[in-house]
Enzyme design. Sequence first.
Site, PDB file in Angstrom:
ATOM      1  N   LYS A   1      10.931   0.602  11.686  1.00 10.12           N
ATOM      2  CA  LYS A   1       9.097   0.783  12.388  1.00 10.12           C
ATOM      3  C   LYS A   1       8.481   0.092  11.513  1.00 10.12           C
ATOM      4  CE  LYS A   1       5.392   3.364  12.436  1.00 10.12           C
ATOM      5  NZ  LYS A   1       6.012   5.008  11.903  1.00 10.12           N
TER       6      LYS A   1
ATOM      7  N   LYS B   1      -1.449  -0.292   5.472  1.00  7.65           N
ATOM      8  CA  LYS B   1      -0.778   0.299   4.666  1.00  7.65           C
ATOM      9  C   LYS B   1       0.364  -0.682   5.672  1.00  7.65           C
ATOM     10  CE  LYS B   1       1.512   3.248   5.046  1.00  7.65           C
ATOM     11  NZ  LYS B   1       2.634   4.413   5.642  1.00  7.65           N
TER      12      LYS B   1
END
Length: 292
Positions: free
Chosen positions: A162, A231
């Site tokens: 991911k 992030k």
Amino acid sequence: MRIGFIGLGNMGGRMAACIVRAGHAVLGYDVHAADLKTAGSVAEVTDGSDIVLLSLPDSGVVEAVVLGEDGLRAHARSGQIVVDLSTSSPDSTTRIHGLLGARGTAYLDAGISGGAAAAEKAALTLMVGGEPEALERARPVLDLFSAKVFHCGPSGAGHTVKLLNNFLNATALAATAEVMVAGKKAGLDLEVLLAVLNASSGVNFATLNRFPKIIHGDYLKGGLTNSLMLKDVNLYVELAAKLGVASLNSAGPVATFGMARALGYADEISNTVVDAIGDLSGGVRLHTGEDA
């Protein structure tokens, strides 16, 4: 199978809705959807579910929910499955995997891709780390909101994939946003520019799926915010450093999404990064009537 869901924001809420539409009851915590039975605590969801799905902002929140006082780990039991659909640090993931495994609880890390539109259509892509047997037991639930489910390897592999995917996504979005602002300032027809890019080597997900709508003022709804994109990119930078990979291309998206956050776009969908670039380029807006 009794299904629990903790964390129902832009993505979690849509995934849970897919499960409900398929005819299953969902016990949710931090839920605002009227068609879900709500719980009063993480403990209540854990106690009342055979599989618990997590969709939370970051590793810190995941650890608080799972490892905090009276959290999920304190109530987890043998044979239960926990699926973390968040974008988290692989190191944190493998740590939680070990702690829950000691209780006989399976922990799968399942990164998701496709955004809010795919979530609403039950067409997400899942990249899963953990034991294959646990994945097969969880698959009937995961298939309710996913079109493709990939087993990527042991614990942490799903969240690693991911981060790699999101880094490419962020890089393409940041670069394409800059190019579109440059095209607007050069006086180009943006429809023609996109048609050329999509027929040429510059084609990417942003040129195909984002900017055909953005140039008409539709920024899409419910996707990853600029703050969360930053992030994720920073998590990738940490991963690359740990692996000893020279991340020569990370400076671009770090600077771009950091700038968007600093200019007040932190909680806006990441597609608005093009407006942040426009702000620094003379007040440019891609769609007609929006130039500052």
